[in-house]
Design a protein around this motif. Structure first.
Motif, PDB file in Angstrom:
ATOM      1  N   VAL A  36       0.861  -1.180   0.000  1.00  0.00           N
ATOM      2  CA  VAL A  36       0.000   0.000   0.000  1.00  0.00           C
ATOM      3  C   VAL A  36       0.896   1.229   0.000  1.00  0.00           C
ATOM      4  O   VAL A  36       1.755   1.374   0.878  1.00  0.00           O
ATOM      5  CB  VAL A  36      -0.948   0.019   1.222  1.00  0.00           C
ATOM      6  CG1 VAL A  36      -1.757   1.308   1.248  1.00  0.00           C
ATOM      7  CG2 VAL A  36      -1.859  -1.199   1.220  1.00  0.00           C
ATOM      8  N   ASP A  57       0.349   5.068   0.251  1.00  0.00           N
ATOM      9  CA  ASP A  57      -0.630   6.096   0.593  1.00  0.00           C
ATOM     10  C   ASP A  57       0.017   7.462   0.321  1.00  0.00           C
ATOM     11  O   ASP A  57       0.913   7.880   1.044  1.00  0.00           O
ATOM     12  CB  ASP A  57      -1.019   5.942   2.060  1.00  0.00           C
ATOM     13  CG  ASP A  57      -2.142   6.850   2.493  1.00  0.00           C
ATOM     14  OD1 ASP A  57      -2.319   7.932   1.876  1.00  0.00           O
ATOM     15  OD2 ASP A  57      -2.827   6.514   3.461  1.00  0.00           O
ATOM     16  N   SER A  95      -0.142  11.610  -0.259  1.00  0.00           N
ATOM     17  CA  SER A  95      -0.858  12.862   0.008  1.00  0.00           C
ATOM     18  C   SER A  95      -0.132  13.987  -0.731  1.00  0.00           C
ATOM     19  O   SER A  95       1.005  14.328  -0.389  1.00  0.00           O
ATOM     20  CB  SER A  95      -0.886  13.153   1.503  1.00  0.00           C
ATOM     21  OG  SER A  95      -1.603  12.147   2.190  1.00  0.00           O
ATOM     22  N   LYS A 114      -5.344  13.048  -2.751  1.00  0.00           N
ATOM     23  CA  LYS A 114      -4.954  11.797  -2.109  1.00  0.00           C
ATOM     24  C   LYS A 114      -5.023  10.669  -3.151  1.00  0.00           C
ATOM     25  O   LYS A 114      -5.941  10.632  -3.965  1.00  0.00           O
ATOM     26  CB  LYS A 114      -5.936  11.503  -0.967  1.00  0.00           C
ATOM     27  CG  LYS A 114      -5.621  10.305  -0.168  1.00  0.00           C
ATOM     28  CD  LYS A 114      -4.763  10.698   0.980  1.00  0.00           C
ATOM     29  CE  LYS A 114      -4.815   9.656   2.069  1.00  0.00           C
ATOM     30  NZ  LYS A 114      -3.688   9.808   2.957  1.00  0.00           N
ATOM     31  N   ILE A 133      -4.197   6.339  -3.177  1.00  0.00           N
ATOM     32  CA  ILE A 133      -3.717   5.148  -2.481  1.00  0.00           C
ATOM     33  C   ILE A 133      -3.528   4.043  -3.515  1.00  0.00           C
ATOM     34  O   ILE A 133      -4.498   3.557  -4.107  1.00  0.00           O
ATOM     35  CB  ILE A 133      -4.682   4.701  -1.368  1.00  0.00           C
ATOM     36  CG1 ILE A 133      -4.816   5.818  -0.326  1.00  0.00           C
ATOM     37  CG2 ILE A 133      -4.185   3.404  -0.724  1.00  0.00           C
ATOM     38  CD1 ILE A 133      -5.838   5.548   0.759  1.00  0.00           C
TER      39      ILE A 133
END
Length: 179
Positions: A76, A78, A80, A90, A92
């Motif tokens: 993953v 993630d 920003s 954002k 992901i």
């Protein structure tokens, strides 16, 4: 005269076609440091980037804070984003490691599935992104190349195309934080 024109046209066509040739991931197999995607994209990273249009003019600058983790072959990323105009975004990524240095990935704004492969210090990644621009959403193809420079620094250059026409490039410098 016709022969000279024909030769000139042939040479021009050859140059035009060679400009369309893409890199081969295998040519990076012996380059070091060797990129282990799971190891590099694990923990906290910061990336600094910009988007340039076809003329090379900077259209947008941004910073990306990334929190990355892996469980087995599933990762993953993630992300920003904070843009120079103050807007945020954002994304992901959910990556899957496959045999032979291959990876697939998905994100909410990625159309279908991304696919890529590592060799040596390089990672080549292709995908289609739904890109919002001035109230409309366009599907844009990314041809994304990442190069590990040191254990903590990676450079990234992605070419964006729509209908095969080059729209611009995204350039990023990733820095992996110490653990």
């Amino acid at each position: 005269m016709k022969r000279r024109l024909l030769l000139s046209a042939s040479a021009a066509a050859g140059l035009a076609l060679s400009g369309c040739a893409s890199q081969d991931i295998e040519s990076y197999a012996s380059q070091t440091p060797v990129l282990d995607l799971r190891s590099y994209f694990n923990g906290q990273l910061t990336a600094y980037g910009l988007f340039t249009d076809r003329s090379g003019a900077v259209v947008k600058r941004f910073t990306v804070l990334m929190l990355c983790s892996w469980s087995g072959n599933e990762g993953v990323l993630d992300e920003s984003f904070t843009y120079s105009d103050g807007t945020t975004q954002k994304r992901i990524w959910r990556l899957t490691q496959l045999p032979d240095g291959r990876y697939t990935g998905r994100a909410d704004d990625v159309v279908g599935q991304a696919s890529g492969q590592t060799r040596g210090n390089a990672f080549h990644w292709t995908y289609t992104l739904s890109l919002p621009v001035d109230g409309k959403v366009y599907e844009v193809q990314f041809d994304d190349w990442m190069y590990l420079m040191t254990d903590t620094v990676m450079l990234n250059k992605a070419t964006m195309r729509k209908f095969g026409i080059r729209l611009g490039e995204v350039t990023l410098a990733f820095t992996k934080h110490s653990v």
